[in-house]
Scaffold this motif. Structure first.
Motif, PDB file in Angstrom:
ATOM      1  N   TYR A 204       2.831  -3.609   6.361  1.00 52.19           N
ATOM      2  CA  TYR A 204       1.997  -3.587   5.145  1.00 52.19           C
ATOM      3  C   TYR A 204       2.781  -3.053   3.945  1.00 52.19           C
ATOM      4  N   ASN A 205       3.756  -2.191   4.209  1.00 55.60           N
ATOM      5  CA  ASN A 205       4.623  -1.722   3.121  1.00 55.60           C
ATOM      6  C   ASN A 205       5.434  -2.887   2.556  1.00 55.60           C
ATOM      7  N   LEU A 206       5.988  -3.711   3.477  1.00 54.22           N
ATOM      8  CA  LEU A 206       6.789  -4.860   3.029  1.00 54.22           C
ATOM      9  C   LEU A 206       5.923  -5.868   2.280  1.00 54.22           C
TER      10      LEU A 206
ATOM     11  N   ASN B 137       2.767   1.904   1.238  1.00 54.40           N
ATOM     12  CA  ASN B 137       1.885   1.195   0.288  1.00 54.40           C
ATOM     13  C   ASN B 137       0.648   2.019  -0.069  1.00 54.40           C
ATOM     14  N   LYS B 138       0.393   3.102   0.686  1.00 59.24           N
ATOM     15  CA  LYS B 138      -0.741   3.992   0.361  1.00 59.24           C
ATOM     16  C   LYS B 138      -0.234   5.321  -0.209  1.00 59.24           C
ATOM     17  N   SER B 139       0.799   5.864   0.448  1.00 54.34           N
ATOM     18  CA  SER B 139       1.269   7.213   0.062  1.00 54.34           C
ATOM     19  C   SER B 139       2.299   7.170  -1.057  1.00 54.34           C
ATOM     20  N   GLY B 140       3.003   6.017  -1.178  1.00 50.56           N
ATOM     21  CA  GLY B 140       4.127   5.954  -2.127  1.00 50.56           C
ATOM     22  C   GLY B 140       5.337   6.693  -1.621  1.00 50.56           C
TER      23      GLY B 140
ATOM     24  N   PRO C 136       2.985  -3.217  13.204  1.00 48.13           N
ATOM     25  CA  PRO C 136       3.431  -1.887  12.787  1.00 48.13           C
ATOM     26  C   PRO C 136       3.090  -1.723  11.304  1.00 48.13           C
ATOM     27  N   VAL C 137       2.809  -0.504  10.883  1.00 49.95           N
ATOM     28  CA  VAL C 137       2.299  -0.347   9.521  1.00 49.95           C
ATOM     29  C   VAL C 137       3.363  -0.568   8.458  1.00 49.95           C
ATOM     30  N   TRP C 138       4.635  -0.553   8.854  1.00 51.70           N
ATOM     31  CA  TRP C 138       5.694  -0.877   7.862  1.00 51.70           C
ATOM     32  C   TRP C 138       5.527  -2.322   7.371  1.00 51.70           C
TER      33      TRP C 138
ATOM     34  N   THR D 161      14.498  11.127  14.765  1.00 52.20           N
ATOM     35  CA  THR D 161      15.802  11.649  15.218  1.00 52.20           C
ATOM     36  C   THR D 161      16.871  10.565  15.090  1.00 52.20           C
ATOM     37  N   GLN D 162      16.496   9.342  15.451  1.00 53.55           N
ATOM     38  CA  GLN D 162      17.480   8.244  15.350  1.00 53.55           C
ATOM     39  C   GLN D 162      17.855   8.024  13.878  1.00 53.55           C
ATOM     40  N   VAL D 163      16.877   8.042  12.996  1.00 54.43           N
ATOM     41  CA  VAL D 163      17.163   7.850  11.565  1.00 54.43           C
ATOM     42  C   VAL D 163      18.102   8.945  11.065  1.00 54.43           C
TER      43      VAL D 163
ATOM     44  N   PRO E  42      13.983  -9.081  24.712  1.00 50.10           N
ATOM     45  CA  PRO E  42      12.606  -8.596  24.923  1.00 50.10           C
ATOM     46  C   PRO E  42      11.592  -9.073  23.877  1.00 50.10           C
ATOM     47  N   TYR E  43      12.070  -9.500  22.697  1.00 50.00           N
ATOM     48  CA  TYR E  43      11.105 -10.004  21.697  1.00 50.00           C
ATOM     49  C   TYR E  43      10.254 -11.132  22.301  1.00 50.00           C
ATOM     50  N   ALA E  44      10.887 -11.981  23.126  1.00 50.27           N
ATOM     51  CA  ALA E  44      10.154 -13.126  23.702  1.00 50.27           C
ATOM     52  C   ALA E  44       9.016 -12.624  24.598  1.00 50.27           C
TER      53      ALA E  44
ATOM     54  N   THR F  59      12.635   3.050   8.961  1.00 45.77           N
ATOM     55  CA  THR F  59      12.255   2.440  10.235  1.00 45.77           C
ATOM     56  C   THR F  59      13.443   1.797  10.918  1.00 45.77           C
ATOM     57  N   PRO F  60      13.866   2.290  12.087  1.00 40.64           N
ATOM     58  CA  PRO F  60      14.916   1.585  12.841  1.00 40.64           C
ATOM     59  C   PRO F  60      14.355   0.267  13.368  1.00 40.64           C
ATOM     60  N   LEU F  61      15.139  -0.794  13.226  1.00 40.78           N
ATOM     61  CA  LEU F  61      14.772  -2.094  13.781  1.00 40.78           C
ATOM     62  C   LEU F  61      15.997  -2.692  14.450  1.00 40.78           C
TER      63      LEU F  61
HETATM   64  N1  F42 Z   1       9.885  -1.690  15.953  1.00 39.71           N
HETATM   65  C1  F42 Z   1       9.680  -3.013  15.694  1.00 39.71           C
HETATM   66  O1  F42 Z   1       8.566  -3.386  15.318  1.00 39.71           O
HETATM   67  N2  F42 Z   1      10.700  -3.923  15.827  1.00 39.71           N
HETATM   68  C2  F42 Z   1      11.936  -3.569  16.226  1.00 39.71           C
HETATM   69  O2  F42 Z   1      12.843  -4.409  16.295  1.00 39.71           O
HETATM   70  C3  F42 Z   1      12.177  -2.180  16.530  1.00 39.71           C
HETATM   71  C4  F42 Z   1      13.424  -1.696  16.964  1.00 39.71           C
HETATM   72  C5  F42 Z   1      13.638  -0.318  17.133  1.00 39.71           C
HETATM   73  C6  F42 Z   1      14.902   0.187  17.492  1.00 39.71           C
HETATM   74  C7  F42 Z   1      15.106   1.547  17.613  1.00 39.71           C
HETATM   75  C8  F42 Z   1      14.040   2.441  17.392  1.00 39.71           C
HETATM   76  O3  F42 Z   1      14.253   3.764  17.480  1.00 39.71           O
HETATM   77  C9  F42 Z   1      12.778   1.964  17.060  1.00 39.71           C
HETATM   78  C10 F42 Z   1      12.558   0.585  16.930  1.00 39.71           C
HETATM   79  N3  F42 Z   1      11.317   0.089  16.573  1.00 39.71           N
HETATM   80  C11 F42 Z   1      11.111  -1.255  16.358  1.00 39.71           C
HETATM   81  C12 F42 Z   1      10.184   1.006  16.304  1.00 39.71           C
HETATM   82  C13 F42 Z   1      10.052   1.178  14.777  1.00 39.71           C
HETATM   83  O4  F42 Z   1      11.106   2.016  14.319  1.00 39.71           O
HETATM   84  C14 F42 Z   1       8.699   1.768  14.411  1.00 39.71           C
HETATM   85  O5  F42 Z   1       8.575   3.063  14.936  1.00 39.71           O
HETATM   86  C15 F42 Z   1       7.556   0.917  14.917  1.00 39.71           C
HETATM   87  O6  F42 Z   1       7.760  -0.433  14.512  1.00 39.71           O
HETATM   88  C16 F42 Z   1       6.238   1.387  14.364  1.00 39.71           C
HETATM   89  O7  F42 Z   1       6.314   1.365  12.963  1.00 39.71           O
HETATM   90  P1  F42 Z   1       5.133   2.021  12.107  1.00 39.71           P
HETATM   91  O8  F42 Z   1       5.488   1.859  10.646  1.00 39.71           O
HETATM   92  O9  F42 Z   1       3.822   1.510  12.560  1.00 39.71           O
HETATM   93  O10 F42 Z   1       5.299   3.566  12.491  1.00 39.71           O
HETATM   94  C17 F42 Z   1       4.207   4.474  12.588  1.00 39.71           C
HETATM   95  C18 F42 Z   1       4.373   5.260  13.871  1.00 39.71           C
HETATM   96  C19 F42 Z   1       4.272   5.411  11.388  1.00 39.71           C
HETATM   97  O11 F42 Z   1       5.361   5.746  10.941  1.00 39.71           O
HETATM   98  N4  F42 Z   1       3.104   5.800  10.908  1.00 39.71           N
HETATM   99  C20 F42 Z   1       3.036   6.765   9.814  1.00 39.71           C
HETATM  100  C21 F42 Z   1       1.976   7.800  10.159  1.00 39.71           C
HETATM  101  O12 F42 Z   1       1.962   8.857   9.512  1.00 39.71           O
HETATM  102  O13 F42 Z   1       1.174   7.523  11.089  1.00 39.71           O
HETATM  103  C22 F42 Z   1       2.659   6.046   8.515  1.00 39.71           C
HETATM  104  C23 F42 Z   1       3.787   5.147   8.076  1.00 39.71           C
HETATM  105  C24 F42 Z   1       3.527   4.383   6.786  1.00 39.71           C
HETATM  106  O14 F42 Z   1       4.344   3.554   6.379  1.00 39.71           O
HETATM  107  N5  F42 Z   1       2.377   4.639   6.083  1.00 39.71           N
HETATM  108  C25 F42 Z   1       2.094   3.914   4.855  1.00 39.71           C
HETATM  109  C26 F42 Z   1       2.199   4.858   3.643  1.00 39.71           C
HETATM  110  O15 F42 Z   1       1.590   4.552   2.613  1.00 39.71           O
HETATM  111  O16 F42 Z   1       2.964   5.848   3.725  1.00 39.71           O
HETATM  112  C27 F42 Z   1       0.718   3.264   4.962  1.00 39.71           C
HETATM  113  C28 F42 Z   1       0.790   2.127   5.956  1.00 39.71           C
HETATM  114  C29 F42 Z   1      -0.597   1.463   6.090  1.00 39.71           C
HETATM  115  O17 F42 Z   1      -0.852   0.462   5.354  1.00 39.71           O
HETATM  116  O18 F42 Z   1      -1.415   1.976   6.879  1.00 39.71           O
END
Ligand code: F42
Length: 148
Positions: A84-86, A48-51, A80-82, A17-19, A127-129, A56-58
Motif C-alpha cells: 500500500y505504501n508503493l 502511506n498512513k504514518s509518513g 504485505p502492507v508495504w 536486524t537484517q536491515v 518458493p514464489y511459485a 523492507t528486505p525482498l
Molecule cells: N516479503 C515479501 O513479500 N517478498 C519477499 O521477496 C521477501 C523477501 C525477504 C527476504 C528477507 C527477509 O528478511 C524478509 C523478506 N520478506 C519478503 C519479508 C518482508 O521483509 C516483510 O517483512 C513482509 O513482506 C511483510 O511486510 P509488511 O510491510 O507487511 O511488514 C509488516 C510486518 C510491518 O512492517 N508492519 C508495520 C507495523 O507496525 O505493523 C507497518 C508498516 C507500514 O508500512 N505501515 C504503513 C505506514 O503508514 O507506516 C501503513 C501501511 C498500511 O496501509 O496499513
C-alpha cells in the motif's frame, strides 16, 4: 540518496536486524535470505498512513538494471502492507543492492509484463511459485527502474 523522514523499523525482529546489518555493512553482510545463499535487496518506502520511512528486505530479482518487487508475504491471504505504501507513493521508493541506496520509480506489472517478471522472480526464488498456490490473491509484482 535517501527517502526523508523518521525511520520506523519493522516490528519483526528478524527483519529489522537484517536491515540494520545490511545497511551498516554496505550490503556485504546479511545480504541473503538466511543461509539460502539467495540474495536480497532493501527497499525503502514511505508509510502511506504514518509518513514514516519503512525498510523492507525482498528477494533480489534483477534484470538489466530493473528489479521486481514481489509482494508475496509467504503466500499469506493478504498483501504485505508495504504494497500500500508503493501504491500510494510510487515515486518515493529507494532500493539498496550493494553499498548505497538509489532512487527508483515503480509500477505494478500486469499482463505480459507481469508474466515475464514472474518467470524471472520464480527463477531467482522458486518458493514464489509455491506461495502463489497457497493464496487466492494474485501476488502483486512491481517493476522498479532507477531514476536517472
Ligand atoms: N516479503 C515479501 O513479500 N517478498 C519477499 O521477496 C521477501 C523477501 C525477504 C527476504 C528477507 C527477509 O528478511 C524478509 C523478506 N520478506 C519478503 C519479508 C518482508 O521483509 C516483510 O517483512 C513482509 O513482506 C511483510 O511486510 P509488511 O510491510 O507487511 O511488514 C509488516 C510486518 C510491518 O512492517 N508492519 C508495520 C507495523 O507496525 O505493523 C507497518 C508498516 C507500514 O508500512 N505501515 C504503513 C505506514 O503508514 O507506516 C501503513 C501501511 C498500511 O496501509 O496499513
Amino acid at each position: 540518496m535517501t527517502i526523508e523522514g523518521t525511520y520506523e523499523p519493522s516490528p519483526a525482529q528478524w527483519v529489522r536486524t537484517q536491515v540494520a546489518s545490511y545497511e551498516s555493512s554496505g550490503g556485504t553482510e546479511a545480504n541473503t535470505l538466511r543461509d539460502t545463499g539467495l540474495p536480497i535487496i532493501i527497499v525503502t518506502t514511505l508509510g502511506n498512513k504514518s509518513g514514516h520511512v519503512r525498510k523492507t528486505p525482498l528477494m533480489r530479482v534483477e534484470h538489466e538494471g530493473q528489479y521486481a518487487l514481489v509482494a508475496s508475504q509467504g503466500g499469506a491471504p493478504t498483501h504485505p502492507v508495504w504494497y500500500y505504501n508503493l501504491m500510494a507513493d510510487p515515486g518515493s521508493v529507494a532500493i539498496q543492492d550493494g553499498p548505497a541506496p538509489f532512487p527508483v520509480t515503480v509500477h505494478e506489472a500486469t499482463g505480459d509484463e507481469r508474466a515475464l517478471w514472474w518467470e524471472r522472480a520464480v527463477a531467482a526464488f522458486p518458493p514464489y511459485a509455491e506461495y502463489q498456490t497457497k493464496t487466492e490473491r494474485t501476488i502483486p509484482v512491481f517493476v522498479a527502474a532507477r531514476v536517472s
